[in-house]
Enzyme design. Structure first.
Site, PDB file in Angstrom:
ATOM      1  N   ARG A  16       0.838  -1.207   0.000  1.00 37.48           N
ATOM      2  CA  ARG A  16       0.000   0.000   0.000  1.00 37.48           C
ATOM      3  C   ARG A  16       0.872   1.256   0.000  1.00 37.48           C
ATOM      4  O   ARG A  16       0.998   1.934  -1.010  1.00 37.48           O
ATOM      5  CB  ARG A  16      -0.955  -0.029   1.206  1.00 37.48           C
ATOM      6  CG  ARG A  16      -2.073   0.991   1.122  1.00 37.48           C
ATOM      7  CD  ARG A  16      -1.688   2.394   1.541  1.00 37.48           C
ATOM      8  NE  ARG A  16      -1.321   2.497   2.950  1.00 37.48           N
ATOM      9  CZ  ARG A  16      -0.789   3.585   3.481  1.00 37.48           C
ATOM     10  NH1 ARG A  16      -0.551   4.655   2.740  1.00 37.48           N
ATOM     11  NH2 ARG A  16      -0.445   3.616   4.764  1.00 37.48           N
ATOM     12  N   HIS A 208       3.972   4.382  12.836  1.00 34.78           N
ATOM     13  CA  HIS A 208       4.247   4.306  11.393  1.00 34.78           C
ATOM     14  C   HIS A 208       5.291   5.386  11.080  1.00 34.78           C
ATOM     15  O   HIS A 208       4.961   6.563  10.981  1.00 34.78           O
ATOM     16  CB  HIS A 208       2.915   4.555  10.666  1.00 34.78           C
ATOM     17  CG  HIS A 208       2.972   4.629   9.184  1.00 34.78           C
ATOM     18  ND1 HIS A 208       2.413   3.671   8.375  1.00 34.78           N
ATOM     19  CD2 HIS A 208       3.466   5.556   8.338  1.00 34.78           C
ATOM     20  CE1 HIS A 208       2.567   4.006   7.100  1.00 34.78           C
ATOM     21  NE2 HIS A 208       3.206   5.157   7.053  1.00 34.78           N
ATOM     22  N   CYS A 241       4.072   9.142   0.746  1.00 29.61           N
ATOM     23  CA  CYS A 241       2.779   9.732   0.390  1.00 29.61           C
ATOM     24  C   CYS A 241       2.947  10.579  -0.862  1.00 29.61           C
ATOM     25  O   CYS A 241       3.760  11.502  -0.887  1.00 29.61           O
ATOM     26  CB  CYS A 241       2.254  10.594   1.541  1.00 29.61           C
ATOM     27  SG  CYS A 241       0.757  11.477   1.090  1.00 29.61           S
TER      28      CYS A 241
HETATM   29  N1  COA Z   1     -12.571   4.954  -4.281  1.00 28.97           N
HETATM   30  C1  COA Z   1     -12.686   5.124  -5.624  1.00 28.97           C
HETATM   31  N2  COA Z   1     -13.178   6.248  -6.179  1.00 28.97           N
HETATM   32  C2  COA Z   1     -13.572   7.224  -5.346  1.00 28.97           C
HETATM   33  C3  COA Z   1     -13.484   7.108  -3.966  1.00 28.97           C
HETATM   34  C4  COA Z   1     -12.955   5.912  -3.427  1.00 28.97           C
HETATM   35  N3  COA Z   1     -12.821   5.723  -2.117  1.00 28.97           N
HETATM   36  N4  COA Z   1     -13.961   8.231  -3.409  1.00 28.97           N
HETATM   37  C5  COA Z   1     -14.339   9.037  -4.414  1.00 28.97           C
HETATM   38  N5  COA Z   1     -14.104   8.424  -5.585  1.00 28.97           N
HETATM   39  C6  COA Z   1     -14.362   8.944  -6.940  1.00 28.97           C
HETATM   40  C7  COA Z   1     -15.747   9.517  -7.101  1.00 28.97           C
HETATM   41  O1  COA Z   1     -16.667   8.519  -7.437  1.00 28.97           O
HETATM   42  C8  COA Z   1     -15.534  10.494  -8.216  1.00 28.97           C
HETATM   43  O2  COA Z   1     -15.436   9.786  -9.427  1.00 28.97           O
HETATM   44  P1  COA Z   1     -15.821  10.451 -10.847  1.00 28.97           P
HETATM   45  O3  COA Z   1     -14.865  11.591 -11.063  1.00 28.97           O
HETATM   46  O4  COA Z   1     -15.615   9.341 -11.824  1.00 28.97           O
HETATM   47  O5  COA Z   1     -17.237  10.903 -10.684  1.00 28.97           O
HETATM   48  C9  COA Z   1     -14.152  11.056  -7.922  1.00 28.97           C
HETATM   49  O6  COA Z   1     -13.485  10.033  -7.162  1.00 28.97           O
HETATM   50  C10 COA Z   1     -14.201  12.355  -7.149  1.00 28.97           C
HETATM   51  O7  COA Z   1     -14.987  12.154  -5.983  1.00 28.97           O
HETATM   52  P2  COA Z   1     -15.012  13.207  -4.778  1.00 28.97           P
HETATM   53  O8  COA Z   1     -15.872  12.666  -3.696  1.00 28.97           O
HETATM   54  O9  COA Z   1     -15.327  14.579  -5.319  1.00 28.97           O
HETATM   55  O10 COA Z   1     -13.548  13.109  -4.266  1.00 28.97           O
HETATM   56  P3  COA Z   1     -12.332  14.107  -4.390  1.00 28.97           P
HETATM   57  O11 COA Z   1     -12.010  14.414  -5.800  1.00 28.97           O
HETATM   58  O12 COA Z   1     -12.559  15.221  -3.456  1.00 28.97           O
HETATM   59  O13 COA Z   1     -11.171  13.138  -3.814  1.00 28.97           O
HETATM   60  C11 COA Z   1     -10.573  11.275  -2.416  1.00 28.97           C
HETATM   61  C12 COA Z   1     -11.270  12.619  -2.508  1.00 28.97           C
HETATM   62  C13 COA Z   1     -10.485  10.942  -0.958  1.00 28.97           C
HETATM   63  C14 COA Z   1     -11.393  10.250  -3.159  1.00 28.97           C
HETATM   64  C15 COA Z   1      -9.163  11.382  -3.083  1.00 28.97           C
HETATM   65  O14 COA Z   1      -8.512  12.546  -2.629  1.00 28.97           O
HETATM   66  C16 COA Z   1      -8.325  10.185  -2.770  1.00 28.97           C
HETATM   67  O15 COA Z   1      -8.578   9.104  -3.281  1.00 28.97           O
HETATM   68  N6  COA Z   1      -7.280  10.336  -1.947  1.00 28.97           N
HETATM   69  C17 COA Z   1      -6.433   9.224  -1.539  1.00 28.97           C
HETATM   70  C18 COA Z   1      -5.100   9.730  -1.218  1.00 28.97           C
HETATM   71  C19 COA Z   1      -4.166   8.619  -0.807  1.00 28.97           C
HETATM   72  O16 COA Z   1      -4.384   7.448  -1.003  1.00 28.97           O
HETATM   73  N7  COA Z   1      -3.045   9.067  -0.231  1.00 28.97           N
HETATM   74  C20 COA Z   1      -2.036   8.199   0.214  1.00 28.97           C
HETATM   75  C21 COA Z   1      -2.388   7.529   1.492  1.00 28.97           C
HETATM   76  S1  COA Z   1      -1.913   8.425   2.920  1.00 28.97           S
HETATM   77 ZN    ZN Z   2       3.275   6.277   5.269  1.00 31.81          ZN
END
Ligand code: COA
Ligand code: ZN
Length: 313
Positions: A16, A208, A241
């Site tokens: 991850r 972590h 990250c």
């Molecule tokens: N899994 C898959 N897709 C997701 C999701 C999830 N958990 N949450 C939201 N989405 C999708 C939505 O369906 C939408 O899709 P579309 O553009 O096809 O309609 C899109 O993502 C945007 O959704 P929204 O709710 O507006 O989210 P956002 O753009 O504000 O992003 C997160 C928020 C949390 C989804 C995004 O920032 C993210 O995935 N961050 C993870 C960061 C990460 O893993 N960092 C490292 C670990 S510390």
């Molecule tokens: Zn980390």
């Protein structure tokens, strides 16, 4: 005589935290093989992937397929990171054992990472706990940037304690304190940990650390000496990250196992097997990895005496 079960718990996060930042695509079957091999090497907790936006973290878009293909060993906990309810829904479909929610102590990093305010993230956590519990899924909640933020700098201890208190008030099963970009130092670790351990027990608290500034292992040791027993590490020292400038790898699994074994602490892990796995990583990710013991070998793996010295009396 029965062998004591080690009280040290190492959770492997290379699949991850490691792969989320890798630009080279790692084949789904290679991920599956690695999860299975890590479990065979003794790891009882493996963070397998993330259920996050595939646009944001493209290297983990196959999380559901990986979960489908892994061979689940009884007693091994296979977890995944989720930031919101949509992620939890996918995690439930994939039959994860545990989800790892993440919110950063720093509002700035939280927005950069998950595009949410604290308020929105905490509301998401409440929903996640409410939906996960009836499904029998455990919820761990991480406080990222707990020891410092690359945008905001130091995070006040009281703020981190307050977030830990909020997490516990929602009924989470565990808390992780994450040093997202390796800003922690051993004294700070001991101070924060002593306070957090007054809120929750050591079997519900994970540390972590990232080795960004070379302090990963000393921070683990400070945490161990203060009472922590659960640590996240990544094979080969992969990790980082994607939404934190200058992020680099986690504390390296085999380096930490080597440290614990060298000082006489048992981990239940097969160091030689871990070293062999770590040596396969450069082929998978397309570059050298930071881990040191896999390069040097174990201290006990001695080299043949040079021929010139053999007959020198
Ligand atoms: N899994 C898959 N897709 C997701 C999701 C999830 N958990 N949450 C939201 N989405 C999708 C939505 O369906 C939408 O899709 P579309 O553009 O096809 O309609 C899109 O993502 C945007 O959704 P929204 O709710 O507006 O989210 P956002 O753009 O504000 O992003 C997160 C928020 C949390 C989804 C995004 O920032 C993210 O995935 N961050 C993870 C960061 C990460 O893993 N960092 C490292 C670990 S510390
Ligand atoms: Zn980390």
């Amino acid at each position: 005589m029965t062998r004591a079960v080690p009280d040290i718990v190492i959770q492997e996060v290379a699949l991850r935290d490691g792969l989320q930042i890798e630009p080279q695509w790692v084949e789904t079957d290679d991920k599956v093989d690695l999860v299975d091999a890590l479990a065979a090497a003794g790891l009882r907790r493996i963070e397998v992937s993330s259920f996050v936006s595939p646009k944001v973290v493209p290297s983990l878009w196959d999380a559901d397929v990986v979960f489908k293909r892994i061979q689940r060993r009884p007693g091994t906990v296979y977890s995944a990171l989720v930031p919101n309810l949509k992620g939890l829904a996918s995690a439930l479909r994939a039959r994860v054992d545990e989800v790892n929610f993440v919110m950063s102590a720093s509002e700035t990093h939280n927005r950069a990472n998950v595009n949410m305010s604290h308020e929105r993230s905490l509301a998401a956590l409440a929903e996640i706990v409410a939906s996960a519990r009836p499904a029998g899924i455990k919820v761990n909640a991480t406080i990222a940037t707990a020891f410092g933020c690359p945008f905001e700098g130091a995070q006040p201890l009281e703020k981190v304690l307050k977030i830990a208190g909020r997490y516990l008030s929602f009924g989470v099963d565990g808390i992780t304190l994450a040093d997202t970009t390796g800003m922690a130092n051993p004294r700070q670790v001991s101070a924060l940990l002593a306070d957090v351990l007054s809120l929750t027990s050591r079997d519900r608290l994970t540390l972590h650390f990232h080795n960004t500034r070379g302090l990963g292992l000393v921070n683990v040791l400070a945490a161990y000496d203060t009472g922590a027993r659960r640590f996240d590490t990544a094979l080969g020292g992969l990790g980082g990250c994607p939404f934190a400038p200058g992020a680099t790898g986690n504390v390296c699994t085999e380096d930490l196992v080597n440290l614990f074994h060298e000082i006489g602490l048992s981990t239940g892990l097969d160091l030689q097997a871990l070293i062999a796995l770590s040596r396969r990583l450069p082929d998978l990710v397309g570059h050298d990895v930071p881990g040191q013991v896999a390069k040097a070998g174990r201290a006990q793996d001695l080299h043949p005496i040079p021929t010139a010295l053999q007959n020198s009396g």
